[in-house]
Design a protein around this motif. Structure first.
Motif, PDB file in Angstrom:
ATOM      1  N   ALA A  20      16.995   1.469  41.552  1.00  0.00           N
ATOM      2  CA  ALA A  20      16.158   0.701  40.639  1.00  0.00           C
ATOM      3  C   ALA A  20      17.183   0.370  39.436  1.00  0.00           C
ATOM      4  CB  ALA A  20      14.979   1.311  40.201  1.00  0.00           C
ATOM      5  N   MET A  21      17.951   1.500  39.121  1.00  0.00           N
ATOM      6  CA  MET A  21      18.956   0.984  37.991  1.00  0.00           C
ATOM      7  C   MET A  21      19.946   0.009  38.394  1.00  0.00           C
ATOM      8  SD  MET A  21      19.208   4.603  35.805  1.00  0.00           S
ATOM      9  CE  MET A  21      19.697   5.520  37.337  1.00  0.00           C
ATOM     10  N   ARG A  22      20.438   0.315  39.552  1.00  0.00           N
ATOM     11  CA  ARG A  22      21.400  -0.820  39.824  1.00  0.00           C
ATOM     12  C   ARG A  22      20.991  -2.244  40.064  1.00  0.00           C
ATOM     13  NH1 ARG A  22      26.005   1.883  41.856  1.00  0.00           N
ATOM     14  NH2 ARG A  22      27.080  -0.211  41.681  1.00  0.00           N
ATOM     15  N   LEU A  23      19.799  -2.232  40.402  1.00  0.00           N
ATOM     16  CA  LEU A  23      19.205  -3.568  40.668  1.00  0.00           C
ATOM     17  C   LEU A  23      18.833  -4.150  39.158  1.00  0.00           C
ATOM     18  CD1 LEU A  23      16.534  -3.089  43.352  1.00  0.00           C
ATOM     19  CD2 LEU A  23      18.383  -4.512  43.589  1.00  0.00           C
ATOM     20  N   ARG A  24      18.308  -3.173  38.383  1.00  0.00           N
ATOM     21  CA  ARG A  24      17.984  -3.933  36.876  1.00  0.00           C
ATOM     22  C   ARG A  24      19.398  -4.304  36.149  1.00  0.00           C
ATOM     23  NH1 ARG A  24      14.663  -4.519  32.836  1.00  0.00           N
ATOM     24  NH2 ARG A  24      15.475  -3.949  30.886  1.00  0.00           N
ATOM     25  N   GLU A  25      20.442  -3.550  36.401  1.00  0.00           N
ATOM     26  CA  GLU A  25      21.681  -3.773  35.648  1.00  0.00           C
ATOM     27  C   GLU A  25      22.167  -5.203  36.379  1.00  0.00           C
ATOM     28  OE1 GLU A  25      26.139  -2.583  37.070  1.00  0.00           O
ATOM     29  OE2 GLU A  25      24.778  -0.775  36.565  1.00  0.00           O
ATOM     30  N   THR A  26      21.950  -5.040  37.761  1.00  0.00           N
ATOM     31  CA  THR A  26      22.333  -6.822  38.179  1.00  0.00           C
ATOM     32  C   THR A  26      21.606  -7.763  37.553  1.00  0.00           C
ATOM     33  OG1 THR A  26      23.089  -5.822  40.331  1.00  0.00           O
ATOM     34  CG2 THR A  26      22.614  -7.902  40.493  1.00  0.00           C
ATOM     35  N   ILE A  27      20.385  -7.613  37.342  1.00  0.00           N
ATOM     36  CA  ILE A  27      19.496  -8.693  36.889  1.00  0.00           C
ATOM     37  C   ILE A  27      19.811  -9.081  35.427  1.00  0.00           C
ATOM     38  CG2 ILE A  27      17.097  -9.305  36.321  1.00  0.00           C
ATOM     39  CD1 ILE A  27      16.251  -7.422  38.629  1.00  0.00           C
ATOM     40  N   LEU A  28      19.863  -8.028  34.725  1.00  0.00           N
ATOM     41  CA  LEU A  28      20.107  -8.180  33.251  1.00  0.00           C
ATOM     42  C   LEU A  28      21.446  -8.914  32.849  1.00  0.00           C
ATOM     43  CD1 LEU A  28      18.970  -5.060  31.735  1.00  0.00           C
ATOM     44  CD2 LEU A  28      17.639  -7.124  31.812  1.00  0.00           C
ATOM     45  N   LEU A  29      22.456  -8.306  33.768  1.00  0.00           N
ATOM     46  CA  LEU A  29      23.748  -8.740  33.547  1.00  0.00           C
ATOM     47  C   LEU A  29      24.324 -10.105  34.211  1.00  0.00           C
ATOM     48  CD1 LEU A  29      25.783  -5.374  33.363  1.00  0.00           C
ATOM     49  CD2 LEU A  29      24.835  -6.692  31.413  1.00  0.00           C
ATOM     50  N   ARG A  30      23.553 -10.567  35.320  1.00  0.00           N
ATOM     51  CA  ARG A  30      24.101 -11.707  36.081  1.00  0.00           C
ATOM     52  C   ARG A  30      23.110 -12.587  36.249  1.00  0.00           C
ATOM     53  NH1 ARG A  30      28.701 -10.176  38.853  1.00  0.00           N
ATOM     54  NH2 ARG A  30      29.424  -7.896  38.772  1.00  0.00           N
ATOM     55  N   LEU A  31      21.835 -12.300  36.020  1.00  0.00           N
ATOM     56  CA  LEU A  31      20.700 -13.363  36.039  1.00  0.00           C
ATOM     57  C   LEU A  31      20.157 -13.588  34.969  1.00  0.00           C
ATOM     58  CD1 LEU A  31      19.417 -11.860  39.673  1.00  0.00           C
ATOM     59  CD2 LEU A  31      21.171 -13.563  39.213  1.00  0.00           C
ATOM     60  N   SER A  32      20.512 -13.169  33.905  1.00  0.00           N
ATOM     61  CA  SER A  32      19.644 -13.346  32.477  1.00  0.00           C
ATOM     62  C   SER A  32      19.894 -14.897  32.185  1.00  0.00           C
ATOM     63  CB  SER A  32      20.266 -12.560  31.559  1.00  0.00           C
ATOM     64  OG  SER A  32      19.866 -12.959  30.307  1.00  0.00           O
ATOM     65  N   MET A  33      19.073 -15.301  31.260  1.00  0.00           N
ATOM     66  CA  MET A  33      19.170 -16.740  30.746  1.00  0.00           C
ATOM     67  C   MET A  33      20.336 -17.009  29.726  1.00  0.00           C
ATOM     68  SD  MET A  33      15.368 -17.932  29.928  1.00  0.00           S
ATOM     69  CE  MET A  33      14.112 -18.108  31.020  1.00  0.00           C
ATOM     70  N   ILE A  34      20.812 -15.830  29.144  1.00  0.00           N
ATOM     71  CA  ILE A  34      21.563 -15.733  28.247  1.00  0.00           C
ATOM     72  C   ILE A  34      23.109 -15.674  28.761  1.00  0.00           C
ATOM     73  CG2 ILE A  34      22.638 -14.417  26.301  1.00  0.00           C
ATOM     74  CD1 ILE A  34      19.948 -13.247  25.813  1.00  0.00           C
ATOM     75  N   LYS A  54      15.022 -12.421  49.752  1.00  0.00           N
ATOM     76  CA  LYS A  54      16.023 -13.252  49.034  1.00  0.00           C
ATOM     77  C   LYS A  54      16.363 -12.824  47.620  1.00  0.00           C
ATOM     78  CE  LYS A  54      12.726 -16.191  49.472  1.00  0.00           C
ATOM     79  NZ  LYS A  54      11.792 -17.236  49.670  1.00  0.00           N
ATOM     80  N   LEU A  55      17.385 -13.540  47.207  1.00  0.00           N
ATOM     81  CA  LEU A  55      17.748 -13.162  45.664  1.00  0.00           C
ATOM     82  C   LEU A  55      16.694 -13.639  44.852  1.00  0.00           C
ATOM     83  CD1 LEU A  55      19.825 -12.574  43.447  1.00  0.00           C
ATOM     84  CD2 LEU A  55      20.638 -14.829  43.693  1.00  0.00           C
ATOM     85  N   SER A  56      15.696 -14.580  45.202  1.00  0.00           N
ATOM     86  CA  SER A  56      14.718 -14.823  44.176  1.00  0.00           C
ATOM     87  C   SER A  56      13.697 -13.927  44.265  1.00  0.00           C
ATOM     88  CB  SER A  56      14.226 -16.301  44.899  1.00  0.00           C
ATOM     89  OG  SER A  56      13.633 -16.090  46.143  1.00  0.00           O
ATOM     90  N   ASN A  57      13.742 -12.999  45.019  1.00  0.00           N
ATOM     91  CA  ASN A  57      12.614 -11.508  45.237  1.00  0.00           C
ATOM     92  C   ASN A  57      13.353 -10.382  44.584  1.00  0.00           C
ATOM     93  OD1 ASN A  57      12.476 -12.576  48.457  1.00  0.00           O
ATOM     94  ND2 ASN A  57      10.838 -13.191  46.698  1.00  0.00           N
ATOM     95  N   ILE A  58      14.747 -10.572  43.711  1.00  0.00           N
ATOM     96  CA  ILE A  58      15.066  -9.210  43.351  1.00  0.00           C
ATOM     97  C   ILE A  58      14.110  -8.658  42.300  1.00  0.00           C
ATOM     98  CG2 ILE A  58      16.204 -10.651  41.484  1.00  0.00           C
ATOM     99  CD1 ILE A  58      18.718  -8.555  42.257  1.00  0.00           C
ATOM    100  N   VAL A  59      13.550  -9.143  41.254  1.00  0.00           N
ATOM    101  CA  VAL A  59      12.509  -8.595  40.387  1.00  0.00           C
ATOM    102  C   VAL A  59      11.331  -7.867  41.155  1.00  0.00           C
ATOM    103  CG1 VAL A  59      11.023  -8.922  38.624  1.00  0.00           C
ATOM    104  CG2 VAL A  59      13.265  -9.826  38.171  1.00  0.00           C
ATOM    105  N   ASP A  60      10.911  -8.409  41.974  1.00  0.00           N
ATOM    106  CA  ASP A  60       9.608  -7.968  42.766  1.00  0.00           C
ATOM    107  C   ASP A  60      10.260  -6.675  43.630  1.00  0.00           C
ATOM    108  OD1 ASP A  60       6.935  -7.964  43.512  1.00  0.00           O
ATOM    109  OD2 ASP A  60       7.263  -8.931  45.156  1.00  0.00           O
ATOM    110  N   VAL A  61      11.416  -6.793  44.142  1.00  0.00           N
ATOM    111  CA  VAL A  61      12.126  -5.639  44.721  1.00  0.00           C
ATOM    112  C   VAL A  61      12.271  -4.486  44.089  1.00  0.00           C
ATOM    113  CG1 VAL A  61      13.986  -4.713  46.013  1.00  0.00           C
ATOM    114  CG2 VAL A  61      13.250  -6.962  46.616  1.00  0.00           C
ATOM    115  N   TRP A  62      12.655  -4.837  42.768  1.00  0.00           N
ATOM    116  CA  TRP A  62      12.880  -3.648  41.543  1.00  0.00           C
ATOM    117  C   TRP A  62      11.373  -3.290  41.295  1.00  0.00           C
ATOM    118  CZ3 TRP A  62      10.414  -3.185  36.889  1.00  0.00           C
ATOM    119  CH2 TRP A  62      10.969  -2.182  35.872  1.00  0.00           C
ATOM    120  N   ASN A  63      10.072  -4.047  41.264  1.00  0.00           N
ATOM    121  CA  ASN A  63       9.079  -3.643  41.177  1.00  0.00           C
ATOM    122  C   ASN A  63       8.420  -2.500  42.376  1.00  0.00           C
ATOM    123  OD1 ASN A  63       8.291  -4.695  38.657  1.00  0.00           O
ATOM    124  ND2 ASN A  63       8.072  -6.855  39.782  1.00  0.00           N
TER     125      ASN A  63
END
Length: 279
Positions: free
Chosen positions: A206-220, A266-275
């Motif tokens: 879960a931590m690795r998934l969140r790290e990926t989401i925040l650092l690579r998929l964030s709007m910023i 899919k990549l589009s499901n990554i937040v739901d996979v974290w959940n």
């Protein structure tokens, strides 16, 4: 003219439409992050007197900052020490404040490059000159958390904050585009559920998934990169972590196709996979 004007131009999008004239829009989030990075990079020219306070509403760590630190020698601290620090942030209700200070500290560490064995407490007190009642200093206590431990500490505290936000019914990924928040299909959710018993350290995944989401998929921080949200999540993670050996239990996220030959997870499901991993 040499610093601010180029930054504004870089963060400005303009368009010209017939009958509507020109439309100019500024990306204020990118401007905010860039200004903070300029402050961090130029800190050796600044004489800090008293307490240094940097306030941001968004997460400060960028992918570039994270990668620079990760390339250095980093070791995990004692699990017992980590648990005690997390417990202190829970009992004092200072988790968010401690995490924001930690994120600011990580950005300063990239430019000052202290030795890996330097105590984080010493860096906070003597370099950033934070007051003794700062939330992070209180959480650290007398523990010998060193600079080489700081990314592990960030992952743990960030995970705790994300769980707290999620359990309060709020979105812990507010800066992530909805493109990556697509719900898993029934078959996809079942595939993840069937895989969970085979994963020993669900928290780490879960931590690795969140790290990926925040650092690579964030709007910023996505910049101009265009990602295909329909690619297989497992394939994307292998690309991020370079090889399967570095992925650990992330390799166990199922790689399957549906009846139409489309990727099931899919990549589009990554937040739901974290959940799925934290529920």
């Amino acid at each position: 003219n040499n610093d601010i004007l180029p930054l504004l131009i870089q963060c400005c999008d303009s368009s010209l439409k017939y009958g509507e004239g020109s439309l100019i829009q500024f990306n204020f989030e990118r401007i905010e992050i860039s200004l903070i990075e300029k402050l961090v990079q130029g800190k050796h020219l600044i004489d800090v007197k008293g307490s240094l306070s940097v306030s941001l509403t968004k997460q400060l760590i960028s992918l570039e900052t994270f990668e620079k630190l990760r390339r250095k020698n980093h070791e995990p601290p004692s699990p017992a020490v980590l648990n005690e620090i997390k417990e202190r942030t829970r009992t004092t209700g200072s988790l968010s404040n401690a995490l924001r200070t930690l994120e600011n500290t990580i950005s300063f560490l990239v430019t000052t490059e202290p030795p890996p064995t330097q105590l984080v407490r010493d860096f906070l007190e003597n370099v950033l000159r934070l007051p003794q009642d700062d939330s992070l200093l209180v959480a650290l206590g007398d523990h010998s958390i060193q600079v080489q431990h700081i990314l592990y500490l960030w992952r743990e505290l960030d995970h705790e904050e994300a769980l707290f936000i999620s359990r309060n019914g709020e979105d812990p990924f507010e800066t992530t585009p909805d493109t990556f928040k697509e719900k898993l299909s029934e078959a996809g959710a079942k595939a993840i559920k069937d895989t969970l018993p085979n994963i020993l350290n669900k928290r780490l995944v879960a931590m690795r998934l969140r790290e990926t989401i925040l650092l690579r998929l964030s709007m910023i921080f996505t910049g101009e990169d265009v990602l295909n949200p329909s690619i297989d999540l497992n394939d994307y993670l292998i690309g991020v972590f370079e090889d399967e050996q570095k992925m650990g239990d992330l390799t166990k996220i199922p790689k399957r196709k549906d009846a139409q030959g489309n990727n099931l997870i899919k990549l589009s499901n990554i937040v739901d996979v974290w959940n799925q991993f934290v529920s």
